[in-house]
Motif scaffolding. Structure first.
Motif, PDB file in Angstrom:
ATOM      1  N   VAL A 147     -14.762 -27.279  52.559  1.00 36.49           N
ATOM      2  CA  VAL A 147     -14.842 -26.178  51.605  1.00 36.49           C
ATOM      3  C   VAL A 147     -14.252 -24.945  52.289  1.00 36.49           C
ATOM      4  O   VAL A 147     -14.390 -24.760  53.498  1.00 36.49           O
ATOM      5  CB  VAL A 147     -16.289 -25.895  51.149  1.00 36.49           C
ATOM      6  N   ALA A 148     -13.585 -24.117  51.489  1.00 39.41           N
ATOM      7  CA  ALA A 148     -12.953 -22.906  52.015  1.00 39.41           C
ATOM      8  C   ALA A 148     -13.522 -21.705  51.272  1.00 39.41           C
ATOM      9  O   ALA A 148     -13.009 -21.305  50.223  1.00 39.41           O
ATOM     10  CB  ALA A 148     -11.436 -22.975  51.845  1.00 39.41           C
ATOM     11  N   ALA A 172     -21.051 -26.434  46.543  1.00 36.86           N
ATOM     12  CA  ALA A 172     -19.769 -27.122  46.729  1.00 36.86           C
ATOM     13  C   ALA A 172     -19.873 -28.184  47.813  1.00 36.86           C
ATOM     14  O   ALA A 172     -19.324 -29.290  47.676  1.00 36.86           O
ATOM     15  CB  ALA A 172     -18.682 -26.103  47.082  1.00 36.86           C
ATOM     16  N   ILE A 173     -20.576 -27.878  48.899  1.00 35.73           N
ATOM     17  CA  ILE A 173     -20.757 -28.854  49.974  1.00 35.73           C
ATOM     18  C   ILE A 173     -21.519 -30.070  49.468  1.00 35.73           C
ATOM     19  O   ILE A 173     -21.136 -31.222  49.723  1.00 35.73           O
ATOM     20  CB  ILE A 173     -21.495 -28.208  51.163  1.00 35.73           C
ATOM     21  N   THR A 174     -22.598 -29.814  48.729  1.00 34.44           N
ATOM     22  CA  THR A 174     -23.397 -30.919  48.178  1.00 34.44           C
ATOM     23  C   THR A 174     -22.578 -31.765  47.211  1.00 34.44           C
ATOM     24  O   THR A 174     -22.659 -32.992  47.214  1.00 34.44           O
ATOM     25  CB  THR A 174     -24.642 -30.364  47.463  1.00 34.44           C
ATOM     26  N   ALA A 175     -21.768 -31.116  46.384  1.00 31.42           N
ATOM     27  CA  ALA A 175     -20.952 -31.846  45.410  1.00 31.42           C
ATOM     28  C   ALA A 175     -19.919 -32.729  46.095  1.00 31.42           C
ATOM     29  O   ALA A 175     -19.702 -33.879  45.702  1.00 31.42           O
ATOM     30  CB  ALA A 175     -20.272 -30.862  44.464  1.00 31.42           C
ATOM     31  N   LEU A 176     -19.277 -32.224  47.138  1.00 28.62           N
ATOM     32  CA  LEU A 176     -18.275 -33.014  47.844  1.00 28.62           C
ATOM     33  C   LEU A 176     -18.886 -34.190  48.597  1.00 28.62           C
ATOM     34  O   LEU A 176     -18.239 -35.221  48.785  1.00 28.62           O
ATOM     35  CB  LEU A 176     -17.506 -32.129  48.825  1.00 28.62           C
ATOM     36  N   ALA A 177     -20.144 -34.029  49.031  1.00 27.00           N
ATOM     37  CA  ALA A 177     -20.798 -35.100  49.777  1.00 27.00           C
ATOM     38  C   ALA A 177     -21.481 -36.114  48.870  1.00 27.00           C
ATOM     39  O   ALA A 177     -21.933 -37.157  49.343  1.00 27.00           O
ATOM     40  CB  ALA A 177     -21.831 -34.500  50.741  1.00 27.00           C
ATOM     41  N   VAL A 223     -18.248 -32.878  56.049  1.00 26.93           N
ATOM     42  CA  VAL A 223     -17.833 -31.703  55.284  1.00 26.93           C
ATOM     43  C   VAL A 223     -17.622 -30.548  56.260  1.00 26.93           C
ATOM     44  O   VAL A 223     -18.578 -30.061  56.868  1.00 26.93           O
ATOM     45  CB  VAL A 223     -18.871 -31.315  54.222  1.00 26.93           C
ATOM     46  N   ASN A 224     -16.380 -30.137  56.411  1.00 28.66           N
ATOM     47  CA  ASN A 224     -16.062 -28.995  57.269  1.00 28.66           C
ATOM     48  C   ASN A 224     -16.066 -27.708  56.449  1.00 28.66           C
ATOM     49  O   ASN A 224     -15.830 -27.722  55.241  1.00 28.66           O
ATOM     50  CB  ASN A 224     -14.688 -29.188  57.920  1.00 28.66           C
ATOM     51  N   VAL A 225     -16.335 -26.605  57.116  1.00 26.22           N
ATOM     52  CA  VAL A 225     -16.331 -25.297  56.454  1.00 26.22           C
ATOM     53  C   VAL A 225     -15.209 -24.464  57.054  1.00 26.22           C
ATOM     54  O   VAL A 225     -15.246 -24.109  58.238  1.00 26.22           O
ATOM     55  CB  VAL A 225     -17.682 -24.582  56.614  1.00 26.22           C
ATOM     56  N   THR A 226     -14.193 -24.169  56.249  1.00 24.88           N
ATOM     57  CA  THR A 226     -13.058 -23.366  56.695  1.00 24.88           C
ATOM     58  C   THR A 226     -13.152 -21.994  56.025  1.00 24.88           C
ATOM     59  O   THR A 226     -14.224 -21.430  55.892  1.00 24.88           O
ATOM     60  CB  THR A 226     -11.734 -24.070  56.372  1.00 24.88           C
ATOM     61  N   THR A 227     -12.052 -21.431  55.596  1.00 24.10           N
ATOM     62  CA  THR A 227     -12.052 -20.153  54.898  1.00 24.10           C
ATOM     63  C   THR A 227     -10.721 -19.987  54.169  1.00 24.10           C
ATOM     64  O   THR A 227      -9.689 -20.493  54.623  1.00 24.10           O
ATOM     65  CB  THR A 227     -12.253 -18.973  55.868  1.00 24.10           C
ATOM     66  N   THR A 228     -10.739 -19.271  53.059  1.00 21.05           N
ATOM     67  CA  THR A 228      -9.491 -19.068  52.324  1.00 21.05           C
ATOM     68  C   THR A 228      -8.544 -18.135  53.067  1.00 21.05           C
ATOM     69  O   THR A 228      -7.333 -18.165  52.832  1.00 21.05           O
ATOM     70  CB  THR A 228      -9.765 -18.477  50.927  1.00 21.05           C
ATOM     71  N   VAL A 229      -9.074 -17.308  53.967  1.00 22.30           N
ATOM     72  CA  VAL A 229      -8.155 -16.430  54.706  1.00 22.30           C
ATOM     73  C   VAL A 229      -7.283 -17.232  55.663  1.00 22.30           C
ATOM     74  O   VAL A 229      -6.274 -16.720  56.153  1.00 22.30           O
ATOM     75  CB  VAL A 229      -8.916 -15.327  55.477  1.00 22.30           C
ATOM     76  N   GLY A 230      -7.655 -18.483  55.913  1.00 26.03           N
ATOM     77  CA  GLY A 230      -6.803 -19.344  56.712  1.00 26.03           C
ATOM     78  C   GLY A 230      -5.573 -19.780  55.945  1.00 26.03           C
ATOM     79  O   GLY A 230      -4.598 -20.273  56.525  1.00 26.03           O
TER      80      GLY A 230
END
Length: 225
Positions: free
Chosen positions: A154-155, A199-204, A109-116
């Motif tokens: 997640v973003a 969100a991270i837990t849900a995706l994993a 699970v990577n952590v990005t951002t919506t500003v990307g």
């Protein structure tokens, strides 16, 4: 020339206690409410068997598991902190088989951002690198899918973290930044770190086993404005 020292008791096969000592179980700690996460790892992945706890202890939460000669008791700690030194040294007969099983159950699970995905005034490098991480997420999802490994991300949007303080913003600029974030967040508030953690837990989780290459916004609707 130094003389050879006699072996310590535990270095000889005769090191036997007159009391018949042995290891009954290994005690580990887990955060409150994380029993199901531990159950998925120890029972579903490692194949251990859950032990029924005595009622007086079951009321405290936690999880007991057993397999072969290994028994692990996981107890709940309200102020849980990962241990820096204490850890179980577990013997594994088929390390290659276990490695394959863990790989097949893997989730990154990577952590990005919506500003990307939409830009951020006065900050081009940060969103650009996060946007690159989203591309890597999709590429790794394709590359690792044959091994049974899922890759998701997640973003987060505007989240209550000290990132702005770390940027050295003055109180006035920080207030202006928060005002800009709120103006571009339809839900009208700043997000909380635990909402990103959910969100991270849900995706994993195993229930998300058919998701890979997904980038999930956690931004209060910022991307749809």
């Amino acid at each position: 020339m130094s003389r050879r020292q006699p072996p310590l008791p535990y270095e000889t096969p005769e090191a036997v206690s007159p009391f018949g000592l042995g290891l009954h179980h290994v005690q580990l700690a887990l955060p409150p409410g994380e029993e199901e996460v531990c159950r998925r790892f120890y029972v579903d992945v490692l194949g251990m068997t859950e032990i029924r706890k005595p009622p007086v202890l079951a009321a405290r939460g936690g999880l007991w598991v057993r397999s072969d000669a290994l028994e692990i008791h996981l107890g709940v700690e309200d102020d849980f902190r990962p241990s820096r030194k204490g850890h179980p040294g577990i013997l594994v007969a088929d390390i290659d088989g276990l490695a394959e099983r863990l790989t097949a159950r893997g989730v990154e699970v990577n952590v990005t951002t919506t500003v990307g995905q939409r830009g951020w005034p006065s900050g081009s490098v940060y969103p650009a690198t996060k946007s690159a991480l989203e591309t890597l997420t999709r590429c790794w999802a394709l590359e690792l899918a044959p091994d049974g490994v899922r890759v998701v991300a997640v973003a987060p949007g505007a989240i209550e973290t000290p990132i702005a303080e770390h940027m050295g913003l003055s109180p006035e600029r920080l207030a202006a930044l928060r005002a800009w974030q709120l103006a571009h967040t339809p839900l009208g508030r700043i997000g909380r770190p635990e909402e990103v953690a959910w969100a991270i837990t849900a995706l994993a989780a195993p229930d998300a086993a058919f998701l890979t290459g997904t980038v999930l916004p956690v931004d209060g609707g910022a991307l749809v404005t």
